[in-house]
Design a protein around this motif. Structure first.
Motif, PDB file in Angstrom:
ATOM      1  N   PRO A  75       0.836  -1.216   0.000  1.00  0.00           N
ATOM      2  CA  PRO A  75       0.000   0.000   0.000  1.00  0.00           C
ATOM      3  C   PRO A  75       0.864   1.256   0.000  1.00  0.00           C
ATOM      4  CG  PRO A  75      -0.033  -1.091   2.144  1.00  0.00           C
ATOM      5  CD  PRO A  75       0.652  -2.023   1.208  1.00  0.00           C
ATOM      6  N   ARG A  76       0.437   2.250  -0.765  1.00  0.00           N
ATOM      7  CA  ARG A  76       1.201   3.489  -0.856  1.00  0.00           C
ATOM      8  C   ARG A  76       0.980   4.328   0.398  1.00  0.00           C
ATOM      9  NH1 ARG A  76       0.842   6.590  -6.425  1.00  0.00           N
ATOM     10  NH2 ARG A  76       2.486   7.683  -5.291  1.00  0.00           N
ATOM     11  N   THR A  77       2.055   4.753   0.987  1.00  0.00           N
ATOM     12  CA  THR A  77       1.978   5.598   2.185  1.00  0.00           C
ATOM     13  C   THR A  77       2.910   6.789   1.989  1.00  0.00           C
ATOM     14  OG1 THR A  77       3.725   4.303   3.264  1.00  0.00           O
ATOM     15  CG2 THR A  77       1.437   3.675   3.732  1.00  0.00           C
ATOM     16  N   GLU A  78       2.495   7.900   2.513  1.00  0.00           N
ATOM     17  CA  GLU A  78       3.320   9.093   2.432  1.00  0.00           C
ATOM     18  C   GLU A  78       4.511   8.960   3.380  1.00  0.00           C
ATOM     19  OE1 GLU A  78       3.119  11.729   0.454  1.00  0.00           O
ATOM     20  OE2 GLU A  78       1.443  10.755  -0.595  1.00  0.00           O
ATOM     21  N   PRO A  79       5.695   9.381   2.973  1.00  0.00           N
ATOM     22  CA  PRO A  79       6.857   9.313   3.885  1.00  0.00           C
ATOM     23  C   PRO A  79       6.665  10.238   5.084  1.00  0.00           C
ATOM     24  CG  PRO A  79       7.389  10.549   1.900  1.00  0.00           C
ATOM     25  CD  PRO A  79       6.048   9.933   1.651  1.00  0.00           C
ATOM     26  N   MET A  80       7.236   9.822   6.195  1.00  0.00           N
ATOM     27  CA  MET A  80       7.154  10.642   7.400  1.00  0.00           C
ATOM     28  C   MET A  80       8.162  11.797   7.293  1.00  0.00           C
ATOM     29  SD  MET A  80       6.997   7.585  10.223  1.00  0.00           S
ATOM     30  CE  MET A  80       6.853   8.748  11.583  1.00  0.00           C
TER      31      MET A  80
ATOM     32  N   ARG B 106      12.854  13.256   5.493  1.00  0.00           N
ATOM     33  CA  ARG B 106      11.800  12.415   4.918  1.00  0.00           C
ATOM     34  C   ARG B 106      12.271  10.964   4.946  1.00  0.00           C
ATOM     35  NH1 ARG B 106       8.222  15.453   1.953  1.00  0.00           N
ATOM     36  NH2 ARG B 106       7.647  13.693   0.635  1.00  0.00           N
TER      37      ARG B 106
ATOM     38  N   ALA C 238      10.529   6.756   4.913  1.00  0.00           N
ATOM     39  CA  ALA C 238       9.361   5.881   4.843  1.00  0.00           C
ATOM     40  C   ALA C 238       9.325   4.967   6.069  1.00  0.00           C
ATOM     41  CB  ALA C 238       9.411   5.051   3.561  1.00  0.00           C
ATOM     42  N   ARG C 239       8.114   4.501   6.390  1.00  0.00           N
ATOM     43  CA  ARG C 239       7.985   3.610   7.557  1.00  0.00           C
ATOM     44  C   ARG C 239       8.783   2.322   7.362  1.00  0.00           C
ATOM     45  NH1 ARG C 239       3.946   5.221  11.008  1.00  0.00           N
ATOM     46  NH2 ARG C 239       2.548   6.830  10.184  1.00  0.00           N
TER      47      ARG C 239
ATOM     48  N   SER D  76      12.259  -1.896  -1.248  1.00  0.00           N
ATOM     49  CA  SER D  76      12.378  -0.581  -1.882  1.00  0.00           C
ATOM     50  C   SER D  76      12.843  -0.676  -3.335  1.00  0.00           C
ATOM     51  CB  SER D  76      13.354   0.301  -1.082  1.00  0.00           C
ATOM     52  OG  SER D  76      14.613  -0.339  -0.951  1.00  0.00           O
TER      53      SER D  76
END
Length: 297
Positions: free
Chosen positions: A120-125, A131, A133-134, A205
């Motif tokens: 699932p696409r998630t916005e990077p923190m 920036r 990613a989880r 990734s």
């Protein structure tokens, strides 16, 4: 600056587990196993296949690590143990043949196109303008936890003392009653599992692709040599230095030198950085940065 540090840690987490396994195994079998980086590629494909079949991602990563450990153990028992009777050079050449076979088999089974995970696409923190990613946070955390567990195993357990004794003087360790074959098999399985785990996390990734092992070959061996082949913790430090150099090469602004505002080296120069470090290590410190630790551990 914080983004640079985070990028360095991310690259180090990609290399550390695989370099750790390579150096740990070298300490016992005394030859550089060229096929080790292909175990990471194998683990990446197994993880992708299991996840595609519906296995939850965490379970797929764990199963891929175990499967890669089993593959490494089988190869150690039925291939490399025999090759070592001819000497380390024969074993190293044999490991190159094994690496080519693993590549050919995986290419025949999975093809040459990269296999991307359907996540699932998630916005990077964004933390303090950094920036990340989880999945990258989980990868760094997993690497840190496993390194901590390995340090406890190596320096605070009987198995760790036996591993160090066998790596330091195998003849004396055998005479003292240590089961050298069992310890070597355990280390082979662990080294393969670490490679499979590292390859699986990297594939999250980059995707599982046939060149994943080849892309890791130079930086992983450079890290292991820089830290001192046979010194697992030195390999982790070497991975951190390689990651720092690779990140610096692509982040330094050469614009002022060239009379421009911005000028960065292409990503392709990352390999050149690894080559340069490897060459300098071989010229200046052929036994690595931790020479004494290599001989002791």
């Amino acid at each position: 600056m914080l983004q640079f540090i985070v990028d360095t840690l991310l690259r180090a987490s990609d290399l550390a587990l695989i370099a750790l396994g390579l150096s740990m195994l070298y300490g016992l079998v005394k030859f550089p196993n060229v096929a080790h980086v292909q175990y990471a590629m194998f683990g990446a494909y197994v993880c992708y296949g299991l996840h595609l079949a519906g296995v939850p991602l965490v379970a797929a990563i764990a199963a891929a690590a175990i499967a890669t450990g089993v593959l490494t153990l089988v190869l150690q028992m039925f291939v490399f143990q025999r090759l070592l009777r001819g000497g380390p050079a024969i074993a190293m050449i044999g490991s190159l043949a094994v690496a080519m076979l693993v590549i050919a088999i995986m290419q025949g089974l999975a093809g040459s196109f990269p296999r991307m995970f359907n996540l699932p696409r998630t916005e990077p923190m964004v933390i303090a303008d950094v920036r990340i990613a989880r999945a990258q946070i989980y990868a760094i955390a997993t690497t840190v936890v496993l390194l901590g567990a390995f340090i406890i195993l190596l320096f605070h357990t009987r198995m760790g003392r036996a591993m160090r004794a066998l790596a330091c003087n195998s003849a004396l360790a055998n005479a003292s009653g240590l089961n050298a074959a069992f310890i070597t098999y355990m280390v082979s399985f662990s080294a393969g599992a670490l490679a499979g785990l590292g390859g699986s996390m990297l594939a999250l990734s980059t995707g599982a692709h046939i060149n994943l092992g080849n892309d890791l070959l130079l930086p992983v061996f450079a890290a292991a040599i820089l830290g001192g082949l046979g010194n697992p913790l030195g390999a982790v430090v070497g991975a951190l230095l390689i990651a720092f150099t690779e990140t610096a090469v692509t982040n330094i602004n050469f614009g002022p030198v060239m009379g421009q505002e911005l000028a960065f080296l292409p990503v392709a120069y990352i390999s050149a950085a690894s080559f340069l470090i490897l060459l300098l290590a071989l010229l200046l410190r052929p036994y690595g940065l931790f020479d004494r630790e290599v001989r002791r551990v």
